[in-house]
Design an enzyme around this catalytic site. Structure first.
Site, PDB file in Angstrom:
ATOM      1  N   LYS A  89       0.809  -1.227   0.000  1.00  0.00           N
ATOM      2  CA  LYS A  89       0.000   0.000   0.000  1.00  0.00           C
ATOM      3  C   LYS A  89       0.840   1.274   0.000  1.00  0.00           C
ATOM      4  CE  LYS A  89      -4.487  -1.526   1.457  1.00  0.00           C
ATOM      5  NZ  LYS A  89      -4.316  -2.935   1.892  1.00  0.00           N
ATOM      6  N   GLU A 111      -9.639   7.250   3.770  1.00  0.00           N
ATOM      7  CA  GLU A 111     -10.548   6.311   4.423  1.00  0.00           C
ATOM      8  C   GLU A 111      -9.756   5.051   4.721  1.00  0.00           C
ATOM      9  OE1 GLU A 111     -10.163   6.336   1.177  1.00  0.00           O
ATOM     10  OE2 GLU A 111      -9.776   4.196   0.921  1.00  0.00           O
ATOM     11  N   SER A 377       1.561  -9.886  -1.199  1.00  0.00           N
ATOM     12  CA  SER A 377       1.172  -8.485  -0.971  1.00  0.00           C
ATOM     13  C   SER A 377       1.505  -7.950   0.417  1.00  0.00           C
ATOM     14  CB  SER A 377      -0.319  -8.300  -1.260  1.00  0.00           C
ATOM     15  OG  SER A 377      -1.111  -9.134  -0.446  1.00  0.00           O
TER      16      SER A 377
HETATM   17  C1  LIG Z   1      -5.209  -3.958   1.583  1.00  0.00           C
HETATM   18  C2  LIG Z   1      -4.534  -5.235   1.255  1.00  0.00           C
HETATM   19  C3  LIG Z   1      -4.952  -6.049   0.172  1.00  0.00           C
HETATM   20  C4  LIG Z   1      -6.156  -5.744  -0.662  1.00  0.00           C
HETATM   21  O1  LIG Z   1      -6.104  -4.562  -1.377  1.00  0.00           O
HETATM   22  P1  LIG Z   1      -5.840  -4.510  -2.949  1.00  0.00           P
HETATM   23  O2  LIG Z   1      -6.151  -3.114  -3.316  1.00  0.00           O
HETATM   24  O3  LIG Z   1      -6.771  -5.502  -3.594  1.00  0.00           O
HETATM   25  O4  LIG Z   1      -4.434  -4.890  -3.167  1.00  0.00           O
HETATM   26  C5  LIG Z   1      -4.227  -7.200  -0.103  1.00  0.00           C
HETATM   27  N1  LIG Z   1      -3.163  -7.568   0.649  1.00  0.00           N
HETATM   28  C6  LIG Z   1      -2.738  -6.817   1.682  1.00  0.00           C
HETATM   29  C7  LIG Z   1      -1.557  -7.274   2.472  1.00  0.00           C
HETATM   30  C8  LIG Z   1      -3.409  -5.630   2.033  1.00  0.00           C
HETATM   31  O5  LIG Z   1      -2.982  -4.907   3.082  1.00  0.00           O
END
Ligand SMILES: *Cc1c(COP(=O)(O)O)cnc(C)c1O
Length: 393
Positions: A89, A111, A377
């Site tokens: 993020k 948000e 992610s």
């Molecule tokens: C917020 C988040 C997501 C989901 O958000 P996307 O916009 O779909 O990437 C996925 N993995 C992690 C670790 C997150 O913090």
């Protein structure tokens, strides 16, 4: 086939800017300026310097030997979990804070649902000395205490949203309302590839550094920049959009998005938008969303707060409709098991969002020489409570 945004702000049949008239000046200012600002040399230089020195990029592309043996393919993990603040993020919030500065804004609002985007926003505001307000559903504030305190430590004011279910959708409404009342000095940092144009395109561009690095790294390791598969979980879709971005026009690269099936696709408790959603308007764009017969947004459910969203970004709706991206899903239990499995085979405890992507490795028939990249992610530290409550390890 064009998978990117057109000059009207659409991806095929999806996208656009469906906003109240009061927001026109804010959105118009962004629409008219975002490309020239972010494509400027000085912006790119500052952006990439911060990604390197502050975020810790490039993130490693790690060959997961034991996982590869288990699934009989060459599996690589793109380690977004090693970014500062623990997930992808921050790539987007760094980009947007630099944009806000160049637009002459002094204040930032955002948000947040589980608090991950709120923390990433509070972090870059501290970094730049900008005043920051984050709207968060009151219920989410109670459920996500540590992230609320992280934001406060970073100097951000966290404002509870007390309407509706007191969760993400209500926090978004409050943030929009604030922005309408403070159009000139405030930038609104949206946390995924959702919202009115130009947000979906802009956030995807900031996150596209993920696939840019993947190509370079694969070329060095494999002698070929193109993998056979890229896998990424999809909440709003920002980590997936970044992981897919530079492969969209290479049709021989199989792109797979993974949604949350919650308690099961037919259970009435899931967040699998491509399976259950219909076209509609959510948070300023036309996209696929889960809704009742008469068009009321349905409450989504997933064990993972980051995937617990009733829509997907408009680009993903287009990628689904054109068949360019295949969407699969994993249930709560499948994801939790996969999270434990990755912890034990590779020594990496993933975020539960990410664990959904790991969970579909067993559902795809790979050839032994297939090169597979899973976008990791985020890390699992924030999810410790959920792992403990699930308990089966
Ligand atoms: C917020 C988040 C997501 C989901 O958000 P996307 O916009 O779909 O990437 C996925 N993995 C992690 C670790 C997150 O913090």
């Amino acid at each position: 086939m064009n998978y990117h945004v057109d000059e009207r702000g659409y991806f095929g049949n999806f996208g656009g800017a469906y906003i109240p008239e009061m927001l026109y000046p804010n959105i118009e200012e962004l629409w008219e300026n975002y490309l020239s600002i972010i494509q400027h040399d000085s912006f790119q230089q500052e952006f990439h310097q911060l990604l390197r020195d502050y975020v810790g990029r490039p993130t490693p592309l790690y060959f997961a030997a034991r996982l590869s043996e288990q699934y009989r393919a060459k599996i690589y993990l793109k380690r977004e979990d090693l970014c500062h603040t623990g997930a992808h993020k921050i790539n987007n919030t760094i980009g947007q804070i630099l944009l806000a500065k160049r637009l002459g804004k002094q204040k930032v609002i955002a948000e947040t649902g589980a608090g991950q985007h709120g923390v990433a926003t509070a972090t870059v505001c501290a970094l730049m000395g900008m005043e920051c307000i984050v709207y968060m559903g009151q219920l989410d504030m109670e459920r996500q205490r540590p992230n609320v305190e992280r934001m406060r430590i970073l100097g951000t004011k966290v404002v509870p949203a007390t309407s509706g279910n007191m969760t993400l959708k209500d926090a978004t409404n409050e943030a929009m309302r604030h922005w309408i009342n403070h159009p000139t000095d405030t930038h609104y940092i949206i946390g995924s590839v959702v919202g009115p144009h130009p947000y979906p395109d802009m956030v995807a561009r900031f996150q596209s550094v993920i696939s840019e690095e993947m190509k370079k790294q694969l070329n060095e390791i494999e002698g070929n920049p193109y993998p056979d598969y890229v896998l990424a979980c999809v909440g709003g879709g920002s980590n997936a959009a970044g992981a897919f971005y530079h492969f969209l026009n290479d049709e021989h690269v199989n792109l797979i998005g993974i949604e949350a099936a919650g308690h099961g696709l037919t259970s009435g408790e899931s967040a699998a938008t491509t399976v259950l959603g219909k076209p509609g308007v959510l948070h300023g764009s036309k996209t696929l969303l889960m809704q009742t017969e008469d068009g009321q947004v349905e409450e989504p459910y997933s064990i993972s707060a980051g995937l617990d969203y009733p829509g997907i970004g408009p680009q993903h709706a287009h990628l689904f409709e054109t068949g360019r991206v295949q969407f699969l899903s994993a249930t709560d239990d499948e994801a939790m098991q996969a999270g434990i499995e990755l912890s034990r085979t590779e020594g990496v405890i993933p975020a539960i969002e990410t664990a959904h992507a790991i969970a579909v490795l067993s559902k795809i028939e790979f050839n032994p020489d297939d090169v597979v990249v899973v976008n990791l992610s985020g890390r699992g530290d924030k999810d410790l409570e959920t792992y403990i409550r699930w308990g089966k390890y």
